[in-house]
Design a protein around this motif. Structure first.
Motif, mmCIF file in Angstrom:
data_model
loop_
_atom_site.group_PDB
_atom_site.id
_atom_site.type_symbol
_atom_site.label_atom_id
_atom_site.label_comp_id
_atom_site.label_asym_id
_atom_site.label_seq_id
_atom_site.Cartn_x
_atom_site.Cartn_y
_atom_site.Cartn_z
ATOM 1 N N TYR A 2 0.807 -1.221 0.000
ATOM 2 C CA TYR A 2 0.000 0.000 0.000
ATOM 3 C C TYR A 2 0.843 1.276 0.000
ATOM 4 N N PRO A 3 0.513 2.208 -0.901
ATOM 5 C CA PRO A 3 1.098 3.544 -0.799
ATOM 6 C C PRO A 3 0.510 4.260 0.424
ATOM 7 N N ALA A 24 -4.773 3.894 -1.545
ATOM 8 C CA ALA A 24 -3.710 4.355 -0.660
ATOM 9 C C ALA A 24 -4.226 4.509 0.767
ATOM 10 N N ILE A 25 -3.329 4.359 1.724
ATOM 11 C CA ILE A 25 -3.634 4.671 3.122
ATOM 12 C C ILE A 25 -3.417 6.169 3.308
ATOM 13 N N PHE A 70 2.660 -4.134 5.399
ATOM 14 C CA PHE A 70 1.769 -3.991 4.248
ATOM 15 C C PHE A 70 1.972 -2.678 3.492
ATOM 16 N N VAL A 71 2.902 -1.841 3.941
ATOM 17 C CA VAL A 71 3.169 -0.548 3.301
ATOM 18 C C VAL A 71 4.340 -0.668 2.340
ATOM 19 N N ALA A 122 7.189 1.171 1.218
ATOM 20 C CA ALA A 122 7.956 2.315 1.728
ATOM 21 C C ALA A 122 8.481 3.225 0.627
ATOM 22 N N ASP A 123 8.427 2.759 -0.604
ATOM 23 C CA ASP A 123 8.883 3.582 -1.726
ATOM 24 C C ASP A 123 7.754 4.408 -2.330
ATOM 25 N N LYS A 124 6.592 4.341 -1.724
ATOM 26 C CA LYS A 124 5.444 5.097 -2.234
ATOM 27 C C LYS A 124 4.772 5.875 -1.090
ATOM 28 N N ILE A 125 5.568 6.626 -0.357
ATOM 29 C CA ILE A 125 5.043 7.490 0.710
ATOM 30 C C ILE A 125 5.130 8.930 0.231
ATOM 31 N N SER A 126 4.000 9.630 0.284
ATOM 32 C CA SER A 126 3.925 10.991 -0.260
ATOM 33 C C SER A 126 3.342 11.933 0.780
#
Length: 843
Positions: A614-615, A647-648, A692-693, A695-699
């Protein structure tokens, strides 16, 4: 060609394999008799088939390689796939952009214009005015049969011209109406309009004037004070010709503002379009005189106001930036009886003309108090101006004790009352009590020590909400149960610190209330977390309800809105829910736990067993004394991101935000952007560690102060946790923002040079450590000037940073709405982050 779950290509099903199988079958059917005669033909055909076979197999292998590359990101992980945009796995509808834009999930709300003419006693019928069937009518919450029509229709004709009614305010005695028409927007709160007085029993419509910035009834129901060309006039409806206007000031100009705020006072101090105040009986008129002579101008070019404009339209406003001259302000009182004006000379009590008058309140027929802070709002002085004696005195001086003084607009006059043993006039204010904002009572007016009405490790929100003169009760909204909730309470003046709940604190809730003239009746609004509703309650009723909803004190008279349609939609749609909690971000410099309020929105069909999937979409505002994490009902852009992009969504109110006490918020004093960014980074670190995250898609996304915080967070993080950022209308250097707001938290640049340099968005190389970021701004922003983004872009150029995108909105102000811009800005945000999660922006 098809793929199995492992992604392996099954070559036996390829077109080339099928073609080879057919050709071999043909060859087996050839008889020996024809072999020699056709050997050359078959050989040629076989060679051709072989060539075709080689080419097709080679093409298939290239296709397989290409597909494998497109199904992986740059790090070799399986590419993130977006969920079904329409329905969940259970078949429920999902939240879409269209839902948000057409207001599908916006609850219906109603406001009541309570009439203030009623005496502060038992005769309060709960009168209010409203539009009903194209008529402006007076109604009563206590008597549903009561109705008085004040005017029919929303248009009228005067001197052969048609006018559309934009707003109406009834005189206190309900005999006349002040009508606003031809309204043109000015700044955030202010307008320019034409005004008429309507009296159906006498002269009909009387023209008050055009190009009026503000107009207001006197409590005597006869006079109207209005501001035209920055001067104050008083229109008397009792004049024989109905056209008389008495001039109060004579020096109004583009530099001198009488009775109305200039830009910075409207935006940051008064937060309204008025700077004049009638005394309770209409004998005096207090007003601010704001002198902008020394304030520097800021010019904004507008490029798209007309289709055929080939040169930009240049508009200049007086805008005091940090450390530059402020407007000089003083309070004056006009005596209608002898037509004289008393100037309070407030600046001399500070020895500095840069003082800020933050609030003006009449506390009796002849006394008006003014709250006045020094330029950086460290010290607050309460000034008592006696209109009759024409004297000014400082009654108390308060220190911010390392914090600052926020602007308030809720100081409440409490008159003397033999019934309740109140010997003198007084007032209720809000002050820190052991580090938390609470209600205090000062009586007499010159008292320097208060009676503390409330206390504890919670805060009163915005001061007193209402005072009931018959019961001695002070109503207020507070965070007593939770800083993420709002409940209504009361305390009695003669029994301080004993707090009684009005709303049901056993259930989560965010409430607001507006009160009738004597505070007997209230419009109670439940704003979440469930579907909102509104109802009228009688707070003096002792009747006990069988199934109380919302209030546990008073009687519910009726609901004015239940939002039944919205409740039905919440069953039809699968709206991602906000999950509120407290988040421990670790230890601060003193070894104390940093515990912050937060909520997360999990996407539909969330599966915690997925790995690196998940982003995470952080949304931040984070400005001093602000709050985003509150349990109100809303379905907005955040829910769209969760539903459509899977996304979360995470929102964190870090240190510096409000309603957690002075220590929690004042840590940012003189050092904006530092701990706020640290807290966002700490939260991102916690989420990046979740299995489940991805880490390369945190904005991170933010607007205004949130836009600034986005850039500061990217700067401090340097790509370690936040890979993507979206900044809209950001401040990038606090020297470029207005003085009143900035210096409240930072002092002046001359006093705090190091703090301003540290708070500036400056290390562009570190920001470039993120995968990519987006910058958007409106060129017509009169609040956070486009200059902020342009200077930042120049720094990016000098730093050779190129991993960003820019979208500029011509002529849009801070809200970005001009010429369809609001649709485009959110489309751009959504599609940009969608591509980021797809891996489009991988370096």
């Amino acid at each position: 060609m098809s793929e199995d779950r492992a992604g392996a290509t099954r070559d036996e099903d390829s077109p080339a394999a099928a073609l080879l199988h057919n050709e071999v079958t043909d060859l087996e059917r050839i008889s020996d008799r024809h072999f020699h005669s056709r050997s050359r033909q078959l050989l040629d055909k076989y060679i051709k088939v072989g060539v075709i076979l080689v080419l097709l197999v080679w093409g298939s292998l290239l296709t397989i390689k290409t597909l494998k590359r497109s199904d992986q990101d740059g790090l070799g992980k399986p590419r993130f796939s977006f969920p079904n945009p329409d329905v969940t796995l259970e078949g429920k509808l999902k939240v879409s952009f269209d839902n948000v834009r057409n207001g599908t999930f916006v609850p219906k709300t109603h406001s009541i214009q309570w009439l203030e003419y009623a005496a502060k006693g038992d005769d309060d019928m709960g009168l209010y005015v409203t539009w009903e069937d194209e008529s402006y009518v007076i109604k009563s919450v206590s008597d549903k049969t009561f109705e008085k029509v004040l005017i029919d229709g929303k248009t009228f004709v005067k001197d052969g011209h048609n006018f559309t009614i934009d707003n109406i305010v009834a005189s206190p005695d309900l005999k006349r109406l002040l009508i606003k028409t031809n309204t043109a927007k000015n700044w955030r709160h202010s307008t320019i309009a034409s005004y008429f007085v309507y009296d159906k029993n006498e002269n009909g419509f009387t023209h008050v004037g055009d190009n009026i910035a503000y107009a207001e009834w006197s409590p005597n129901s006869v006079d109207v004070a209005f501001v035209q060309d920055n001067d104050i006039f008083i229109h008397s409806t009792a004049a024989a010709d109905g056209l008389s206007a008495q001039r109060v000031t004579f020096d109004g100009s583009t530099q001198i503002f009488n009775g109305r705020p200039d830009w910075v006072y409207e935006e940051e101090v008064l937060e309204s379009d008025k700077a004049l105040w009638w005394s309770p009986d209409g004998s005096y008129l207090g007003f601010l005189r704001i002198d902008e002579t020394d304030v520097n101008e800021f010019t904004i070019p507008y490029y798209a106001q007309t289709e055929d404009s080939i040169y930009p339209e240049m508009r200049s406003i007086k805008y005091p930036k940090s450390g530059t001259p402020n407007p000089e302000v003083d309070l004056l009182v006009y005596d209608l009886g002898n037509q004289s004006t008393y100037q309070a000379h407030i600046p001399k009590y500070f020895g500095d003309p840069d003082n800020v008058i933050t609030e003006v309140v009449w506390v009796g027929h002849e006394h008006v108090i003014a709250k006045v802070a020094d330029r950086s709002q460290d010290t607050l002085k309460i000034m008592n101006i006696n209109a009759a004696d024409k004297t000014t005195a400082v009654t108390r001086t308060e220190s911010s004790e390392g914090g600052w003084w926020e602007v308030t607009h809720s100081t409440t006059h409490i008159p003397a009352s033999p019934k309740f043993n109140r010997k003198y006039d007084g007032y209720i204010d809000i002050l820190p009590v052991n580090g938390y904002n609470h209600l205090v009572y000062f009586s007499p007016l010159n008292a320097s020590e208060p009676v503390v009405l409330t206390s504890g490790k919670w805060e009163v929100v915005d001061g007193p909400a209402a005072f009931d003169f018959n019961t001695n009760k002070v109503y207020f909204i507070s965070t007593k149960k939770s800083s993420m909730e709002r409940h209504l309470y009361y305390v009695k003046l003669d029994n301080p610190r004993v707090v009684h709940k009005v709303t049901d604190t056993s259930k989560e809730g965010v409430y607001s209330a507006s009160f009738s003239s004597s505070a007997r009746f209230a419009l109670l609004s439940y704003n979440g977390p469930k579907v909102p509703y509104q109802k009228i309650i009688d707070l003096r009723s002792e009747k006990k309800e069988k199934k109380p909803e919302g209030n546990v004190v008073g009687e519910t008279l009726y609901y004015i809105e239940k939002n039944k349609k919205l409740s039905g939609l919440t069953k039809k749609y699968s709206i991602p829910k906000k999950r509120f909690s407290k988040l421990n971000l670790g230890k601060d410099e003193n070894g104390k736990d940093i515990v912050v309020n937060t909520f997360e929105i999990l996407p539909n069909d969330f599966d915690p067993t997925l790995k690196n999937h998940y982003p995470v979409f952080f949304y931040a505002y984070g400005g001093p004394n602000s709050q985003q994490v509150i349990q109100s009902f809303s379905v907005s852009f955040n829910e769209v991101v969760a539903s459509q992009l899977g996304a979360i969504v995470v929102v964190v109110d870090g240190r510096g935000t409000g309603f957690r006490g002075r220590e929690f918020r004042s840590i940012v004093r003189d050092n904006l952007g530092y701990v706020e960014a640290q807290d966002q980074i700490s939260a991102a670190a916690l989420y990046s560690a979740k299995p489940f995250v991805d880490a390369d898609k945190i904005s991170l996304f933010g607007w205004s102060y949130g836009g600034y915080l986005t850039l500061k967070t990217l700067e401090m993080d340097a790509g370690k946790h936040f890979k993507y950022g979206m900044s809209v209308a950001p401040v990038t250097d606090w020297r470029l923002y207005d003085s009143v707001y900035t210096e409240r938290y930072m002092h002046t640049p001359q006093e705090n040079e190091h703090g301003y340099q540290r708070a500036k968005v400056s290390n562009v190389t570190a920001i470039g450590g993120a995968q990519r970021f987006l910058l958007m701004h409106g060129t017509g922003d009169d609040n956070v000037h486009f200059q902020n983004s342009l200077k930042f872009l120049d720094e990016l150029n000098l730093g050779n940073v190129e991993n960003y995108d820019v979208h500029v909105f011509p002529d849009s102000d801070h809200g970005i709405r001009f010429h369809n811009a609001n649709k485009i800005v959110y489309d751009r945000l959504f599609n940009w982050i969608k591509h980021a999660y797809m891996g489009t922006y991988l370096l």
